[in-house]
Structure formats: structure tokens, C-alpha cells
Design an enzyme around this catalytic site. Structure first.
Site, PDB file in Angstrom:
ATOM      1  N   LYS A   1       0.835  -1.202   0.000  1.00 45.42           N
ATOM      2  CA  LYS A   1       0.000   0.000   0.000  1.00 45.42           C
ATOM      3  C   LYS A   1       0.877   1.262   0.000  1.00 45.42           C
ATOM      4  CE  LYS A   1      -1.604   1.598   4.047  1.00 45.42           C
ATOM      5  NZ  LYS A   1      -1.225   2.997   4.263  1.00 45.42           N
ATOM      6  N   ASN A   2       1.910   1.255   0.856  1.00 46.45           N
ATOM      7  CA  ASN A   2       2.711   2.473   0.999  1.00 46.45           C
ATOM      8  C   ASN A   2       3.633   2.732  -0.187  1.00 46.45           C
ATOM      9  OD1 ASN A   2       1.455   2.987   3.362  1.00 46.45           O
ATOM     10  ND2 ASN A   2       3.223   2.586   4.692  1.00 46.45           N
TER      11      ASN A   2
ATOM     12  N   ARG B   1      -4.424  10.598   5.049  1.00 39.03           N
ATOM     13  CA  ARG B   1      -3.339  11.583   5.084  1.00 39.03           C
ATOM     14  C   ARG B   1      -2.433  11.513   3.866  1.00 39.03           C
ATOM     15  NH1 ARG B   1      -1.045  14.189   8.875  1.00 39.03           N
ATOM     16  NH2 ARG B   1       0.889  13.752   7.789  1.00 39.03           N
TER      17      ARG B   1
ATOM     18  N   CYS C   1      -3.809  12.897  13.321  1.00 46.36           N
ATOM     19  CA  CYS C   1      -4.446  11.591  13.134  1.00 46.36           C
ATOM     20  C   CYS C   1      -4.270  10.822  14.428  1.00 46.36           C
ATOM     21  CB  CYS C   1      -3.855  10.844  11.953  1.00 46.36           C
ATOM     22  SG  CYS C   1      -2.234  10.212  12.282  1.00 46.36           S
TER      23      CYS C   1
ATOM     24  N   ARG D   1       1.509  14.631  13.326  1.00 45.91           N
ATOM     25  CA  ARG D   1       1.911  14.430  11.923  1.00 45.91           C
ATOM     26  C   ARG D   1       1.829  15.695  11.063  1.00 45.91           C
ATOM     27  NH1 ARG D   1      -0.136   8.569  10.000  1.00 45.91           N
ATOM     28  NH2 ARG D   1       1.655   8.662   8.642  1.00 45.91           N
ATOM     29  N   PRO D   2       2.673  16.654  11.332  1.00 50.14           N
ATOM     30  CA  PRO D   2       2.666  17.879  10.520  1.00 50.14           C
ATOM     31  C   PRO D   2       3.231  17.639   9.111  1.00 50.14           C
ATOM     32  CG  PRO D   2       4.484  17.903  12.091  1.00 50.14           C
ATOM     33  CD  PRO D   2       3.708  16.654  12.372  1.00 50.14           C
TER      34      PRO D   2
ATOM     35  N   ASP E   1       5.077  20.312   7.751  1.00 52.97           N
ATOM     36  CA  ASP E   1       5.954  21.484   7.621  1.00 52.97           C
ATOM     37  C   ASP E   1       7.188  21.208   6.765  1.00 52.97           C
ATOM     38  OD1 ASP E   1       6.527  19.741   9.853  1.00 52.97           O
ATOM     39  OD2 ASP E   1       8.101  21.144  10.450  1.00 52.97           O
ATOM     40  N   LEU E   2       7.739  19.994   6.863  1.00 46.96           N
ATOM     41  CA  LEU E   2       8.967  19.703   6.111  1.00 46.96           C
ATOM     42  C   LEU E   2       8.692  19.633   4.603  1.00 46.96           C
ATOM     43  CD1 LEU E   2      10.412  16.988   8.525  1.00 46.96           C
ATOM     44  CD2 LEU E   2      11.080  19.393   8.375  1.00 46.96           C
TER      45      LEU E   2
ATOM     46  N   ASP F   1       5.665   0.818  11.898  1.00 46.23           N
ATOM     47  CA  ASP F   1       4.455   0.136  11.430  1.00 46.23           C
ATOM     48  C   ASP F   1       4.377  -1.325  11.878  1.00 46.23           C
ATOM     49  OD1 ASP F   1       3.603   2.444  10.254  1.00 46.23           O
ATOM     50  OD2 ASP F   1       3.987   1.829   8.196  1.00 46.23           O
TER      51      ASP F   1
ATOM     52  N   LEU G   1       8.995   7.316  16.662  1.00 47.22           N
ATOM     53  CA  LEU G   1       8.556   8.118  15.507  1.00 47.22           C
ATOM     54  C   LEU G   1       7.276   8.896  15.747  1.00 47.22           C
ATOM     55  CD1 LEU G   1      10.670   6.244  14.024  1.00 47.22           C
ATOM     56  CD2 LEU G   1       9.458   6.960  12.001  1.00 47.22           C
TER      57      LEU G   1
ATOM     58  N   ARG H   1      -8.438  -0.362   5.368  1.00 49.02           N
ATOM     59  CA  ARG H   1      -7.647   0.657   4.682  1.00 49.02           C
ATOM     60  C   ARG H   1      -6.352   0.067   4.145  1.00 49.02           C
ATOM     61  NH1 ARG H   1      -5.798   5.064   8.183  1.00 49.02           N
ATOM     62  NH2 ARG H   1      -4.469   5.159   6.361  1.00 49.02           N
TER      63      ARG H   1
HETATM   64  C1  UD1 Z   1       4.905   6.984   6.215  1.00 47.87           C
HETATM   65  C2  UD1 Z   1       4.037   5.756   6.126  1.00 47.87           C
HETATM   66  C3  UD1 Z   1       3.589   5.303   7.524  1.00 47.87           C
HETATM   67  C4  UD1 Z   1       4.809   5.122   8.435  1.00 47.87           C
HETATM   68  C5  UD1 Z   1       5.682   6.369   8.412  1.00 47.87           C
HETATM   69  C6  UD1 Z   1       6.984   6.186   9.166  1.00 47.87           C
HETATM   70  C7  UD1 Z   1       2.964   5.986   3.983  1.00 47.87           C
HETATM   71  C8  UD1 Z   1       1.722   6.249   3.222  1.00 47.87           C
HETATM   72  N1  UD1 Z   1       2.879   6.050   5.313  1.00 47.87           N
HETATM   73  O1  UD1 Z   1       4.106   8.034   6.776  1.00 47.87           O
HETATM   74  O2  UD1 Z   1       2.888   4.074   7.395  1.00 47.87           O
HETATM   75  O3  UD1 Z   1       4.374   4.891   9.752  1.00 47.87           O
HETATM   76  O4  UD1 Z   1       6.027   6.716   7.050  1.00 47.87           O
HETATM   77  O5  UD1 Z   1       7.701   5.121   8.654  1.00 47.87           O
HETATM   78  O6  UD1 Z   1       3.995   5.677   3.416  1.00 47.87           O
HETATM   79  N2  UD1 Z   1       7.179  14.848  10.286  1.00 47.87           N
HETATM   80  C9  UD1 Z   1       7.287  16.185  10.606  1.00 47.87           C
HETATM   81  N3  UD1 Z   1       7.065  17.097   9.605  1.00 47.87           N
HETATM   82  C10 UD1 Z   1       6.779  16.733   8.322  1.00 47.87           C
HETATM   83  C11 UD1 Z   1       6.692  15.359   8.011  1.00 47.87           C
HETATM   84  C12 UD1 Z   1       6.905  14.433   9.017  1.00 47.87           C
HETATM   85  O7  UD1 Z   1       7.543  16.559  11.746  1.00 47.87           O
HETATM   86  O8  UD1 Z   1       6.608  17.609   7.462  1.00 47.87           O
HETATM   87  C13 UD1 Z   1       7.403  13.834  11.364  1.00 47.87           C
HETATM   88  C14 UD1 Z   1       6.163  12.972  11.619  1.00 47.87           C
HETATM   89  O9  UD1 Z   1       5.256  13.594  12.508  1.00 47.87           O
HETATM   90  C15 UD1 Z   1       6.789  11.718  12.202  1.00 47.87           C
HETATM   91  C16 UD1 Z   1       8.120  11.606  11.435  1.00 47.87           C
HETATM   92  O10 UD1 Z   1       8.380  12.909  10.913  1.00 47.87           O
HETATM   93  O11 UD1 Z   1       7.063  11.893  13.565  1.00 47.87           O
HETATM   94  C17 UD1 Z   1       8.092  10.614  10.299  1.00 47.87           C
HETATM   95  O12 UD1 Z   1       6.971  10.872   9.476  1.00 47.87           O
HETATM   96  P1  UD1 Z   1       6.940  10.511   7.931  1.00 47.87           P
HETATM   97  O13 UD1 Z   1       8.120   9.672   7.604  1.00 47.87           O
HETATM   98  O14 UD1 Z   1       6.744  11.755   7.149  1.00 47.87           O
HETATM   99  O15 UD1 Z   1       5.632   9.623   7.844  1.00 47.87           O
HETATM  100  P2  UD1 Z   1       4.576   9.550   6.665  1.00 47.87           P
HETATM  101  O16 UD1 Z   1       5.254   9.765   5.362  1.00 47.87           O
HETATM  102  O17 UD1 Z   1       3.401  10.392   7.011  1.00 47.87           O
END
Ligand code: UD1
Length: 420
Positions: free
Chosen positions: A22-23, A92, A116, A121-122, A124-125, A307, A329, A399
Site C-alpha cells: 500500500k505504501n 493523510r 491523526c 503528523r505535521p 511542515d517539512l 508500522d 517516531l 484501509r
Molecule cells: C509513512 C508511512 C507510515 C509510516 C511512516 C513512518 C505511507 C503512506 N505512510 O508516513 O505508514 O508509519 O512513514 O515510517 O507511506 N514529520 C514532521 N514534519 C513533516 C513530516 C513528518 O515533523 O513535514 C514527522 C512525523 O510527525 C513523524 C516523522 O516525521 O514523527 C516521520 O513521518 P513521515 O516519515 O513523514 O511519515 P509519513 O510519510 O506520514
């Protein structure tokens, strides 16, 4: 609403075919926005999240033929660049359309995903990186409005934190940008690698695939020409079935799996006493009837994935000593703890660390699924719990797990989907 009923205690046996990831499918589907020709995808998992993203593309004007595991997507006639709240709030990962829409059309509006169940889960990056590529970004009315009328420009992006979705958005944005985009501290997950490979096979030069520095030589808005894409096996689904083998003391063979992608789960299960036969696309777990306790810290790939945290916690309830599981995480990814305790587990939380203490047995109860992977932990616990476990709110499972109850049933579990 549907719920799952499991009568625990059965030993499982046989083999299970792992579905597409899925991911990986989600960013791959989003990346088809970078093309104006039909793209064929195979080995898609048959899960709700995939249908949700395809629905979003359809709302944007994409033409889609979808048939279970195969889809052909033609984004030649996209006539809207607005990803509405109704869809993004459901999933998301819809935020993955931000990079490709902006790169191809120079503007887009994407609803903010919001928090969520597993944490804040921002994004911002993602936004900071797109701004570095020349995008003007405004947050208004719950939407991210992004503009780059003259196209995005390659830039050096340093992620302060490793982000899977952020890395994927910038790879897609960089593919059509003008000039070179260098991502430093990029994610290395197999799903990120697949995204890089399909974009490379569509004619974009990419260096550093699978490393923490990825360099993308953009096409300056020339749309991509994808070849047919086969989605990689789902490493989290695979890990979940290994946990099913470990917790029920059963030998199970996984087919169509990539063992390299689940090495960290294999290592932890070996440390708990299980053993394995590892082939190229096949893997058999041999259980132990004395599961040893385990220490786990979740981290980015290739380390132990967040996960798989909930599923291993379920397995750890059956170990002969205390296990410690630390979640690094997501700040709120322990909602399965109270539900596992309802089944008789003895789990104590202190900050981001769960201490899982041994119990003689689990007992069936009514429990509630809270997020995707937490739900599968409850299913695993239900497989060994004495008596009847009813798991409600299984839309979380739908999902992301392709035919979970069908696959478990074929392995010999006593599981059925009921409606109330
Ligand atoms: C993806 C996976 C999810 C998995 C996660 C971590 C998909 C669809 N989902 O989620 O199943 O649990 O990777 O392996 O592939 N963060 C920030 N700012 C940002 C983006 C992220 O602070 O702009 C933080 C998040 O809150 C979190 C960490 O970075 O604490 C990692 O998040 P991220 O790797 O971005 O997760 P997703 O891509 O949402």
C-alpha cells in the site's frame, strides 16, 4: 458496521501470498500525475486507501480503469488541481499529490491533513522544501495553496528529520523541476526506492537511490513517460503474517515476499527464538514454544519500523519475560496497549516506552481498532486469546490489509467478518 470475530487457539499452517505494498502504491499512483499518458500499474493491493487515492485522481479529471490489483491511469486531461478535505481527511497520504500537482501545473490547493490517531503528523517539512524550490505557499481556510507559475526550480533540500512522505513529495516535485534537486537526509524505505526507480525508468536521471542523499535532474516540466509498473510486496503485511506464525506457534510460508525488506522483523523474531528458511521470493517461519522477550526501538529503515511496533507488542505478550518497546517516531502510537490489556495482557506505559510483562494466557474480549497497525495487533492477540474476541471499527484494517480475514482463514484461523 462490520466487525471481526475470532475464536482463538487454532494453530495455523500453509502459505499466504503477500499483496503489493500500500505504501508504495500510494506514491506511485500520485506520481502518475507527472505524466500525460496512460500508465499501467499491477500488483496493487485491494484495499480502501488505494481506492481513495484513485477517487481523488478521478475528481481531478484523471481517467481510471481499476480492476482489483490492476489499474490504468490516464492523467492527460486533469482539469482541477484541488484535493478536497472530504478525501484528504480520510487519508493523510493524499498529501502526496501536492508535489506532483505543483510540479506539473504550477499551482494546486490541497486540504491540510490535520492530526491523526497516532499523533500530530505535521507537513511542515514538505512545505519548507517546496518553498526552497521556489513555491509560494499560503495556508488559508484549511488548505495549502501553492503556486510556482514559472515552474519549480531545483534546490538543495536538507530535511531536519527523516520523512518518508516528504522525501516522496520532493522526488516527484524534483522530477519536473528546472535543474538539479539534491535531497539530504532523505528516507531510504523500499517504497522510496521504488518511487525513484519508476521515475528513473521514465527517463529522469536520479543518483543516490536507496541512500540518504538523492539527486534528481529535473525535466523542466516535460511530462514523464512511465513504463508498466509492478508494485513491490508489502513488507508490513509480510511482517504481520510472520507475527501470526510466532504468536500462534505455527509454521507459515510467505509467498511473493522480499525477505530483504523485512530483515529487521526477521532479526527480532530470531532473537525471540523463531527460525526461518529464506528464499528469494519466499520465506518460512518456524516458531518456538518458548518465545523469549525482546527489546525494540522503532526507527527509520533499515531499522525496526514503527508500522510493526503494535504487532510485535502482541507477540511479546506471549514471551517468557519482560519486553521493552520504545516508539520513537510517533508520539501517540500506543493506543493498542489498553485494548491488548483488555484481552489480559500486562503492558505498562512510561512515556514512549512500553513494558510488556509475561502473562499465562490472553482471554477473548470486545475490543476496538484505533488505527491501521494497532488493529492488526488486536487480530494477532485474538488468534491466541481463549474464547471469542470481537474487534470493532475494522474500517482501519480495510484501509491497508488486503483480505486479512480470507488469508487468515485459509491458514486455519477461526475468523469471520460479521455485521451488526
Ligand atoms: C509513512 C508511512 C507510515 C509510516 C511512516 C513512518 C505511507 C503512506 N505512510 O508516513 O505508514 O508509519 O512513514 O515510517 O507511506 N514529520 C514532521 N514534519 C513533516 C513530516 C513528518 O515533523 O513535514 C514527522 C512525523 O510527525 C513523524 C516523522 O516525521 O514523527 C516521520 O513521518 P513521515 O516519515 O513523514 O511519515 P509519513 O510519510 O506520514
Amino acid at each position: 458496521m462490520d466487525y471481526l470475530q475470532i475464536i482463538g487457539g487454532n494453530t495455523l499452517k500453509g502459505s499466504v501470498t503477500i499483496s503489493g505494498a500500500k505504501n508504495s502504491a500510494l506514491p506511485v499512483i500520485a506520481s502518475t500525475i507527472l505524466s500525460n499518458r496512460p500508465v499501467k500499474l499491477t500488483n496493487l493491493p485491494n484495499v480502501v486507501d488505494i481506492r481513495t487515492l484513485l477517487k481523488l485522481l478521478k475528481m481531478l479529471g484523471g481517467e481510471i480503469e481499476h480492476n482489483g490489483t490492476t489499474a490504468t491511469i490516464n492523467n492527460a486531461n486533469i482539469n482541477s488541481t484541488k484535493a478536497v478535505y472530504e478525501i484528504v481527511s480520510k487519508m493523510r497520504a493524499s498529501i502526496l499529490v501536492l508535489g506532483p500537482l505543483l510540479a506539473r501545473f504550477g499551482e494546486c490547493e490541497v486540504s491540510l491533513p490535520g492530526g491523526c490517531a497516532i499523533g500530530q503528523r505535521p507537513i511542515d517539512l514538505h512545505l519548507k522544501a517546496l518553498e526552497a524550490m521556489g513555491a509560494k505557499i499560503e495556508i488559508k481556510g484549511g488548505y495549502v495553496r501553492a503556486e510556482a507559475p514559472d515552474g519549480l526550480k531545483g534546490a538543495k533540500i536538507i530535511f531536519d528529520k527523516i520523512t518518508v512522505g516528504g522525501t516522496e513529495n520532493i522526488i516527484m516535485a524534483g522530477a519536473l523541476a528546472k535543474g538539479v534537486t539534491k535531497i539530504i537526509n532523505s528516507a531510504k524505505e523500499p517504497e522510496v526506492v521504488q518511487l525513484c526507480e519508476i521515475i528513473r525508468d521514465a527517463g529522469v536521471k536520479i543518483e543516490g537511490i536507496g541512500t540518504s542523499t538523492i539527486t534528481i535532474y529535473g525535466t523542466n516540466q516535460k511530462p514523464l513517460e512511465f513504463k508498466e509498473i509492478k508494485i513491490i510486496p508489502d513488507r508490513i503485511e509480510a511482517g504481520t503474517y510472520l507475527c501470526a506464525g510466532a504468536i500462534t506457534n505455527s509454521s507459515i510460508t510467505l509467498k511473493e515476499v522480499n525477505p530483504t525488506h523485512i530483515q529487521s522483523s526477521i532479526d527480532k523474531l530470531e532473537a525471540m527464538g523463531c527460525s526461518f528458511d529464506i528464499g528469494e521470493r519466499e520465506l518460512t517461519i518456524y516458531p518456538t514454544n518458548r518465545l523469549k522477550p525482546i527489546n525494540i526501538i522503532t526507527s527509520e529503515y533499515p531499522a525496526f519500523p514503527t508500522d510493526m511496533q503494535a504487532q510485535f507488542m502482541a507477540v511479546a505478550t506471549m514471551a517468557i519475560g519482560e519486553s521493552l518497546i520504545e516508539e520513537r517516531l510517533f508520539e501517540n502510537r500506543f493506543m493498542h496497549v489498553s485494548e491488548l490489556n483488555r484481552l489480559g495482557a500486562d503492558i505498562w506505559l512510561k512515556g514512549s516506552v512500553a513494558s510488556v510483562r509475561p502473562v499465562a494466557e490472553l482471554n477473548g474480549a470486545d475490543v476496538m481498532a484505533t488505527d491501521l497497525r494497532a488493529s492488526s495487533a488486536l487480530v494477532l492477540a485474538g488468534l491466541v486469546a481463549k474464547g471469542v474476541t470481537n474487534i470493532r471499527r475494522i474500517y482501519h484494517l480495510d484501509r491497508g490489509y488486503d483480505n486479512l480475514e480470507g488469508k487468515l482463514l485459509s491458514l486455519g484461523a477461526n475468523i469471520k467478518r460479521l455485521s451488526e
